[in-house]
Design a protein around this motif. Sequence first.
Motif, PDB file in Angstrom:
ATOM      1  N   MET A  67       0.850  -1.179   0.000  1.00 33.40           N
ATOM      2  CA  MET A  67       0.000   0.000   0.000  1.00 33.40           C
ATOM      3  C   MET A  67       0.893   1.238   0.000  1.00 33.40           C
ATOM      4  SD  MET A  67      -2.875   1.075   2.727  1.00 33.40           S
ATOM      5  CE  MET A  67      -4.026  -0.040   2.021  1.00 33.40           C
ATOM      6  N   SER A  68       0.594   2.179  -0.851  1.00 32.71           N
ATOM      7  CA  SER A  68       1.399   3.385  -0.924  1.00 32.71           C
ATOM      8  C   SER A  68       1.025   4.357   0.184  1.00 32.71           C
ATOM      9  CB  SER A  68       1.221   4.042  -2.300  1.00 32.71           C
ATOM     10  OG  SER A  68      -0.066   4.578  -2.400  1.00 32.71           O
ATOM     11  N   GLU A  69       1.833   5.366   0.340  1.00 34.29           N
ATOM     12  CA  GLU A  69       1.644   6.340   1.421  1.00 34.29           C
ATOM     13  C   GLU A  69       0.308   7.077   1.336  1.00 34.29           C
ATOM     14  OE1 GLU A  69       3.657   7.188   4.082  1.00 34.29           O
ATOM     15  OE2 GLU A  69       4.775   5.396   3.570  1.00 34.29           O
ATOM     16  N   GLU A  70      -0.152   7.392   0.113  1.00 31.98           N
ATOM     17  CA  GLU A  70      -1.370   8.181   0.003  1.00 31.98           C
ATOM     18  C   GLU A  70      -2.650   7.351   0.132  1.00 31.98           C
ATOM     19  OE1 GLU A  70       0.468   7.200  -3.722  1.00 31.98           O
ATOM     20  OE2 GLU A  70       1.308   8.634  -2.364  1.00 31.98           O
ATOM     21  N   GLU A  71      -2.541   6.030   0.047  1.00 29.97           N
ATOM     22  CA  GLU A  71      -3.706   5.169   0.216  1.00 29.97           C
ATOM     23  C   GLU A  71      -3.807   4.732   1.662  1.00 29.97           C
ATOM     24  OE1 GLU A  71      -3.458   1.969  -2.524  1.00 29.97           O
ATOM     25  OE2 GLU A  71      -3.195   3.298  -4.223  1.00 29.97           O
ATOM     26  N   GLY A  72      -5.016   4.364   2.091  1.00 33.37           N
ATOM     27  CA  GLY A  72      -5.182   3.913   3.456  1.00 33.37           C
ATOM     28  C   GLY A  72      -6.534   3.281   3.675  1.00 33.37           C
ATOM     29  N   TYR A  73      -6.760   2.880   4.894  1.00 33.32           N
ATOM     30  CA  TYR A  73      -8.015   2.274   5.283  1.00 33.32           C
ATOM     31  C   TYR A  73      -8.746   3.209   6.236  1.00 33.32           C
ATOM     32  CZ  TYR A  73      -5.727  -1.961   3.578  1.00 33.32           C
ATOM     33  OH  TYR A  73      -5.079  -2.884   2.805  1.00 33.32           O
ATOM     34  N   ILE A  74     -10.037   3.066   6.285  1.00 30.37           N
ATOM     35  CA  ILE A  74     -10.855   3.810   7.238  1.00 30.37           C
ATOM     36  C   ILE A  74     -11.063   2.911   8.446  1.00 30.37           C
ATOM     37  CG2 ILE A  74     -13.097   4.874   7.647  1.00 30.37           C
ATOM     38  CD1 ILE A  74     -13.180   5.381   4.566  1.00 30.37           C
ATOM     39  N   ILE A  75     -10.735   3.408   9.622  1.00 27.82           N
ATOM     40  CA  ILE A  75     -10.859   2.644  10.864  1.00 27.82           C
ATOM     41  C   ILE A  75     -11.850   3.365  11.763  1.00 27.82           C
ATOM     42  CG2 ILE A  75      -9.644   1.662  12.848  1.00 27.82           C
ATOM     43  CD1 ILE A  75      -8.600   0.600  10.183  1.00 27.82           C
ATOM     44  N   GLU A  76     -12.776   2.608  12.333  1.00 26.21           N
ATOM     45  CA  GLU A  76     -13.815   3.188  13.188  1.00 26.21           C
ATOM     46  C   GLU A  76     -13.920   2.368  14.473  1.00 26.21           C
ATOM     47  OE1 GLU A  76     -18.111   2.883  11.966  1.00 26.21           O
ATOM     48  OE2 GLU A  76     -17.720   4.999  11.527  1.00 26.21           O
ATOM     49  N   PHE A  77     -14.025   3.048  15.609  1.00 24.58           N
ATOM     50  CA  PHE A  77     -14.133   2.398  16.915  1.00 24.58           C
ATOM     51  C   PHE A  77     -15.494   2.703  17.531  1.00 24.58           C
ATOM     52  CE2 PHE A  77      -9.653   3.034  16.236  1.00 24.58           C
ATOM     53  CZ  PHE A  77      -9.057   1.904  16.759  1.00 24.58           C
ATOM     54  N   HIS A  78     -16.120   1.663  18.091  1.00 21.06           N
ATOM     55  CA  HIS A  78     -17.383   1.834  18.814  1.00 21.06           C
ATOM     56  C   HIS A  78     -17.301   1.069  20.124  1.00 21.06           C
ATOM     57  CE1 HIS A  78     -19.738   3.826  15.719  1.00 21.06           C
ATOM     58  NE2 HIS A  78     -19.208   2.990  14.842  1.00 21.06           N
ATOM     59  N   ARG A  79     -17.480   1.774  21.222  1.00 17.81           N
ATOM     60  CA  ARG A  79     -17.496   1.117  22.531  1.00 17.81           C
ATOM     61  C   ARG A  79     -18.879   0.521  22.737  1.00 17.81           C
ATOM     62  NH1 ARG A  79     -14.174   1.689  27.427  1.00 17.81           N
ATOM     63  NH2 ARG A  79     -15.047   0.048  28.715  1.00 17.81           N
ATOM     64  N   VAL A  80     -18.929  -0.789  23.023  1.00 14.57           N
ATOM     65  CA  VAL A  80     -20.182  -1.496  23.248  1.00 14.57           C
ATOM     66  C   VAL A  80     -20.043  -2.240  24.570  1.00 14.57           C
ATOM     67  CG1 VAL A  80     -21.833  -3.169  22.329  1.00 14.57           C
ATOM     68  CG2 VAL A  80     -20.465  -1.800  20.752  1.00 14.57           C
ATOM     69  N   GLY A  81     -20.529  -1.638  25.646  1.00 13.95           N
ATOM     70  CA  GLY A  81     -20.409  -2.269  26.963  1.00 13.95           C
ATOM     71  C   GLY A  81     -18.962  -2.476  27.350  1.00 13.95           C
ATOM     72  N   ASN A  82     -18.607  -3.737  27.585  1.00 15.85           N
ATOM     73  CA  ASN A  82     -17.246  -4.092  27.991  1.00 15.85           C
ATOM     74  C   ASN A  82     -16.328  -4.399  26.819  1.00 15.85           C
ATOM     75  OD1 ASN A  82     -17.041  -3.815  30.696  1.00 15.85           O
ATOM     76  ND2 ASN A  82     -17.232  -5.991  31.171  1.00 15.85           N
ATOM     77  N   ALA A  83     -16.714  -4.035  25.625  1.00 14.42           N
ATOM     78  CA  ALA A  83     -15.936  -4.370  24.439  1.00 14.42           C
ATOM     79  C   ALA A  83     -15.843  -3.166  23.494  1.00 14.42           C
ATOM     80  CB  ALA A  83     -16.565  -5.541  23.706  1.00 14.42           C
ATOM     81  N   VAL A  84     -14.929  -3.281  22.554  1.00 17.05           N
ATOM     82  CA  VAL A  84     -14.784  -2.272  21.504  1.00 17.05           C
ATOM     83  C   VAL A  84     -14.940  -2.976  20.162  1.00 17.05           C
ATOM     84  CG1 VAL A  84     -13.254  -0.590  20.412  1.00 17.05           C
ATOM     85  CG2 VAL A  84     -13.209  -0.876  22.887  1.00 17.05           C
ATOM     86  N   LYS A  85     -15.850  -2.483  19.339  1.00 17.83           N
ATOM     87  CA  LYS A  85     -16.002  -2.994  17.982  1.00 17.83           C
ATOM     88  C   LYS A  85     -15.172  -2.103  17.068  1.00 17.83           C
ATOM     89  CE  LYS A  85     -19.295  -3.810  14.279  1.00 17.83           C
ATOM     90  NZ  LYS A  85     -20.676  -3.636  13.832  1.00 17.83           N
ATOM     91  N   VAL A  86     -14.277  -2.729  16.316  1.00 17.53           N
ATOM     92  CA  VAL A  86     -13.412  -1.991  15.396  1.00 17.53           C
ATOM     93  C   VAL A  86     -13.773  -2.422  13.978  1.00 17.53           C
ATOM     94  CG1 VAL A  86     -11.046  -1.442  14.748  1.00 17.53           C
ATOM     95  CG2 VAL A  86     -11.575  -2.028  17.121  1.00 17.53           C
ATOM     96  N   THR A  87     -14.090  -1.441  13.147  1.00 13.05           N
ATOM     97  CA  THR A  87     -14.430  -1.693  11.750  1.00 13.05           C
ATOM     98  C   THR A  87     -13.339  -1.093  10.878  1.00 13.05           C
ATOM     99  OG1 THR A  87     -16.775  -1.572  12.299  1.00 13.05           O
ATOM    100  CG2 THR A  87     -16.195  -1.356   9.980  1.00 13.05           C
ATOM    101  N   ALA A  88     -12.868  -1.883   9.911  1.00 16.77           N
ATOM    102  CA  ALA A  88     -11.868  -1.415   8.948  1.00 16.77           C
ATOM    103  C   ALA A  88     -12.475  -1.519   7.561  1.00 16.77           C
ATOM    104  CB  ALA A  88     -10.601  -2.262   9.039  1.00 16.77           C
ATOM    105  N   MET A  89     -12.289  -0.470   6.769  1.00 21.48           N
ATOM    106  CA  MET A  89     -12.861  -0.440   5.422  1.00 21.48           C
ATOM    107  C   MET A  89     -11.809   0.005   4.418  1.00 21.48           C
ATOM    108  SD  MET A  89     -16.040   1.790   4.064  1.00 21.48           S
ATOM    109  CE  MET A  89     -16.218   2.109   2.340  1.00 21.48           C
TER     110      MET A  89
END
Length: 66
Positions: A1-23
């Motif tokens: 992956m080049s420097e200008e490209e990337g992924y979108i990362i999103e964090f959601h706290r759900v109770g005692n856990a964290v849901k992490v979504t990568a796109m």
Amino acid sequence: MSEEEGYIIEFHRVGNAVKVTAMDPATLTEVSIVGAPNVGDTELTRLAVRKLEYVLAKRGTNPGNR
């Protein structure tokens, strides 16, 4: 992956856990993981990106081929 490209990362706290979504915006492929909040954002991000790259490779849209 080049420097200008990337992924979108999103964090959601759900109770005692964290849901992490990568796109991947290029392919619109999205994956999610659930982890403990005490693991830290860096490690959770690494795991989510690793899963996303696995899915992309399995589908034949390997990010290393861009």
